[in-house]
Each structure stands twice: as C-alpha cells, then as structure tokens.
Design a protein around this motif. Structure first.
Motif: not given
Length: 329
Positions: A42-55
């Motif tokens: 679940a933490f990994a899912c939330l962390l990935i959202t930061v990478f998506i936000g940067a894109l």
C-alpha cells in the motif's frame, strides 16, 4: 501564521473527537502490523503517486514551453512535499517547487505559476471523473445530488476554460472599468492566465494526459485504502464500499479548514463506510483513512534526499520569500 495555527488546532481537535467517539481504533492500526507485506505494498502505491505527479507537472510545464527534465520535476515535487509536511505554514510546497523551476526559467514566472494552478485543477478533475464513474455504485438516495455536484463541477471547469479563451473582449472591457493601478495589475494577471489557457487549449491532449494521470493516481490511493482495510482485518466493507467511501474521504480531504484535511477526510470516509457496510457494525473505519494518511506523509521523507542535493537553491528560494514578506510588512 494565526490561520495556520487555527487549522492545526481544528485538525487535532477532529482527530481527538474521532478517537473519543470510537471512529478511530488503535487496535485496528496494530492489526495492520501483522500484515507488513500488505502495508508495504500500500505504501508503494502511495509512493508511486508522487512519481506520477512529477510526470503530470512536467507535461503541464512543457505545454507552456517551460521545459523541465523528469528527474528535475521529480526532485522538485519531492522537495515540495517535504516542505508541505515538515514545514507547514512556513513555505508552501508549491511555492518552493515553483521557485526552483523559476531558477531554471527566469522568463517563465507566469507559466510556472499557471502550471502549478492547472496541476491542482487537473487533480480535482481526475477525482470528479472517478466520482462520475462510481456514481452507479452509490446508494440511490444519494445518486441524484452527487451526480448534480459532479456534473456541475466538470461543466464549470470546461465552460470556464472556454469562456476565458473565447470571450476575452468581455473580460478586458470589465477590467478597464477599474481604477488605473488596479486595472494594470488585473490586466497583467488576466493576460498571463489567458495566454497560458490558450496554449493549453491548443494542446488539449496534454490536458487529457494530465487528467488521465490524476485518475491513475487516485486509483492507486483507493487501492491502498482497500489493502489497508484488509490488513486491519476489516471485513464489513466491500471493495465497492472502499471506492465510494474513499472518494468521499478524498473530496472532504480537500476542504482547507485543517492541514491537508486532517480529521475531515477520516470523518467523511468513516461515515460513508458505515452507510455502505454489508451489516451494521461499530467498526472504526476512519482508522483506515488515518493509516493511509500516515503512509502518505511518510512518502515525504524521501524529499530529504533531493532537498540536500538542492539545498543551496532551496535556501535561495526561501530567502526570496522572506524578502517579499518583509517588503509587504
């Protein structure tokens, strides 16, 4: 500063109230520790959202001809999150992120400001799109009014964009009725906004991509809620219930009366979850949202690394803000 303190007090007060009325149960949070793999995922899912936000921000910056590399966008986004979490009220994360981008593009201040604004708006539109998609899953007694709110929000966003671009003359005429100094300031702001909107209008696929990325972000957040509920051994809420309750909690979370919607999102998620559970229980569903918030805050810790890499640039940005505040005092 006083408003920041007031918001913190409201947020803490909401959490205390939720604990008092058994909407938050720390034993459920302890249950999650027995499933560390699920919590980590679940933490990994939330962390990935930061990478998506940067894109997403990179795409929106590029549409305004302010080129920024993905790694730079990612670093600046993490730094912005770090400031939002660990230095609330001192320097806004968007301001620091924008200030770092401004150091790369001294002639693109308006574009950088607009990209941050549109970044926020596309995030909201993404949540509205998900709300529209799950409308059929909402209990019938709520469908009509929630449908009206969602459709109205999407319509206002679209027609506001069209009106600003297509009917510039009307807005300019109204601005010219203002006193001289006010007119000059408003005209400059209006031209900056409209210029940016025209560029976005001519690159509609960039906006579509930004909204699609926002939808993907929220799907990951909703999945993290579902995973965390499972880790807590909460069985009274179906996956549909998690989606609907999660959307309600995320909308409430955007209400700016506490830091990051602290306590507000938890209350909304818990209330809607109780309406949607298969059989009436006393489950403290707000605990799920609180754990998700905690993990989201932990993702900001990664901002320490780019903060140290860009420390001199960050210090320069914060000094500039201090000068502006002193000049306006």
């Amino acid at each position: 500063m006083i408003f920041t303190i007031l918001k913190v007090v409201i947020g803490i007060g909401c959490i205390i109230a939720l604990i008092h009325f058994d909407f938050i149960d720390f034993s459920l949070l302890a249950n999650a520790l027995s499933a560390p793999g699920v919590v980590l995922f679940a933490f990994a899912c939330l962390l990935i959202t930061v990478f998506i936000g940067a894109l997403r921000w990179q795409i929106l910056m590029r549409a305004l001809h302010a080129e920024i590399g993905y790694l730079q966008s990612l670093n600046f986004t993490f730094i912005g999150q770090f400031f939002n979490v660990f230095l609330p009220g001192a320097y806004g994360g968007d301001f620091v992120r924008g200030g770092l981008a401004y150091r790369l593009h001294k002639d693109k201040l308006g574009a950088i400001m607009m990209s941050s604004l549109v970044d926020r708006l596309t995030g909201l539109v993404g949540l509205l799109v998900i709300s529209l998609a799950v409308l059929a899953l909402i209990p019938s007694q709520f469908q009509f009014w929630i449908g009206v709110i969602v459709v109205t929000g999407l319509a206002l966003a679209f027609f506001g964009l069209v009106a600003a671009v297509k009917f510039q003359g009307i807005f300019i005429s109204l601005i010219r009725l203002m006193p001289g100094p006010v007119e000059r300031i408003l005209m400059r702001i209006f031209k900056t906004v409209v210029g940016a909107l025209e560029k976005y209008w001519n690159r509609k696929m960039d906006l579509v991509a930004a909204v699609a990325l926002s939808v993907f972000q929220y799907v990951l957040v909703l999945e993290s809620l579902h995973l965390l509920g499972g880790a807590m051994d909460i069985t009274g809420l179906s996956w549909i219930g998690y989606i609907v309750s999660g959307v309600a909690g995320l909308f409430a979370n955007a209400i700016p009366i506490s830091p990051g919607g602290l306590g507000i999102g938890e209350a909304a998620f818990g209330q809607i979850a109780h309406l949607l559970e298969d059989q009436a229980t006393n489950t403290a569903y707000s605990s799920v949202f609180l754990l998700m918030r905690t993990l989201t805050l932990l993702t900001a810790v990664f901002g320490v690394i780019p903060f140290l890499l860009y420390r001199d640039a960050v210090n320069a940005v914060t000094r500039e803000k201090d000068k502006l505040q002193q000049g306006g005092a």
